[in-house]
Design a protein around this motif. Structure first.
Motif, PDB file in Angstrom:
ATOM      1  N   VAL A 197       0.835  -1.204   0.000  1.00 12.61           N
ATOM      2  CA  VAL A 197       0.000   0.000   0.000  1.00 12.61           C
ATOM      3  C   VAL A 197       0.868   1.251   0.000  1.00 12.61           C
ATOM      4  N   ILE A 198       1.917   1.251   0.820  1.00 14.38           N
ATOM      5  CA  ILE A 198       2.813   2.411   0.857  1.00 14.38           C
ATOM      6  C   ILE A 198       3.479   2.627  -0.496  1.00 14.38           C
ATOM      7  N   GLY A 199       3.918   1.548  -1.112  1.00 16.11           N
ATOM      8  CA  GLY A 199       4.531   1.660  -2.425  1.00 16.11           C
ATOM      9  C   GLY A 199       3.574   2.190  -3.479  1.00 16.11           C
ATOM     10  N   MET A 200       2.309   1.731  -3.439  1.00 17.59           N
ATOM     11  CA  MET A 200       1.321   2.217  -4.401  1.00 17.59           C
ATOM     12  C   MET A 200       1.032   3.700  -4.190  1.00 17.59           C
ATOM     13  N   VAL A 201       0.931   4.126  -2.923  1.00 17.49           N
ATOM     14  CA  VAL A 201       0.669   5.542  -2.636  1.00 17.49           C
ATOM     15  C   VAL A 201       1.826   6.404  -3.136  1.00 17.49           C
ATOM     16  N   ILE A 202       3.052   5.969  -2.862  1.00 18.74           N
ATOM     17  CA  ILE A 202       4.218   6.733  -3.325  1.00 18.74           C
ATOM     18  C   ILE A 202       4.269   6.766  -4.846  1.00 18.74           C
ATOM     19  N   GLY A 203       3.964   5.634  -5.482  1.00 16.56           N
ATOM     20  CA  GLY A 203       3.981   5.590  -6.942  1.00 16.56           C
ATOM     21  C   GLY A 203       2.940   6.494  -7.573  1.00 16.56           C
ATOM     22  N   PHE A 204       1.726   6.457  -7.056  1.00 14.58           N
ATOM     23  CA  PHE A 204       0.669   7.321  -7.598  1.00 14.58           C
ATOM     24  C   PHE A 204       0.981   8.793  -7.336  1.00 14.58           C
ATOM     25  N   SER A 205       1.549   9.090  -6.183  1.00 10.32           N
ATOM     26  CA  SER A 205       1.915  10.477  -5.890  1.00 10.32           C
ATOM     27  C   SER A 205       2.990  10.973  -6.849  1.00 10.32           C
ATOM     28  N   PHE A 206       3.948  10.126  -7.139  1.00 13.15           N
ATOM     29  CA  PHE A 206       5.014  10.492  -8.061  1.00 13.15           C
ATOM     30  C   PHE A 206       4.472  10.703  -9.469  1.00 13.15           C
TER      31      PHE A 206
END
Length: 212
Positions: A197-206
């Motif tokens: 989940v953290i990785g997906m949030v960081i990816g979408f934010s980027f």
């Protein structure tokens, strides 16, 4: 004409012997050439230019090959060090989670040292199980993966039963060891979901920041 033929034959012999240094070919031309200049300057220049250029190109290619080998060695070294560091982190963190699961289920404290030893044994056993059963059962496809998963679970529970002993209590039962492994694996699953989940949030934010 005779000097030209002699020079061509010497240069061809140097090529066949893989003498690619331009200085060697130039020296051969000086030796073969007669004292009186019966060889035109343009002809001599054309004879020397080709071998010298070929020798320099060969040297440049060898240098590039050496650079590529050095980069490959550095890459393998970095990969090996990264793998060892990742394995160390997995063992230390896995021992902490296993000790917590044992305290939660059995209400005993075998100690962090025993948890580390158990994790090392579990990782070694898992590697052996995956290699051996993978080679034997590869033709079963997805069913082979399920069988390996079950065997891995049973072997891990057996190792926990034998190695996770508390000084204040006797050996835990195999059923309790299985429950400890279930809790341990559920904790790992929860950690994996949180990291995903953290990785997906960081990816979408980027990606959102790049699109703006």
């Amino acid at each position: 004409m005779k000097s030209t033929n002699r020079l061509r034959s010497v240069i061809s012999g140097l090529r066949a012997r893989r003498v690619v240094q331009p200085t060697a070919i130039a020296a051969a031309a000086m030796v073969v050439a007669p004292r009186r200049s019966d060889l035109p300057a343009p002809a001599a220049a054309s004879l020397l230019r080709g071998p010298c250029a070929w020798g320099m190109a060969s040297n440049s290619k060898g240098k590039h090959m050496n650079d590529f080998g050095a980069l490959m060695g550095m890459g393998l070294g970095v990969a090996l060090i990264s793998g060892l560091i990742g394995l160390l982190i997995a063992v230390l963190l896995g021992a902490l989670i296993l000790l917590f699961a044992c305290k939660l289920v059995v209400k005993s404290d075998p100690g962090y040292g025993k948890a580390v030893i158990t994790m090392l044994a579990v990782i070694g056993a898992a590697i052996v199980v995956h290699i051996v059963l993978g080679m034997v059962l590869f033709w079963l496809g997805m069913l082979a993966g399920l069988i390996i998963f079950i065997v891995d679970f049973l072997v891990t529970a057996w190792l926990v039963q034998k190695l996770m002993k508390s000084p204040a209590s006797s050996e835990i039962s195999y059923g309790q060891a299985c429950l400890v492994v279930v809790v341990d694996w559920l904790i790992w699953l929860a950690i994996g979901i949180v990291m995903w989940v953290i990785g997906m949030v960081i990816g979408f934010s980027f990606m959102h920041g790049m699109m703006r």
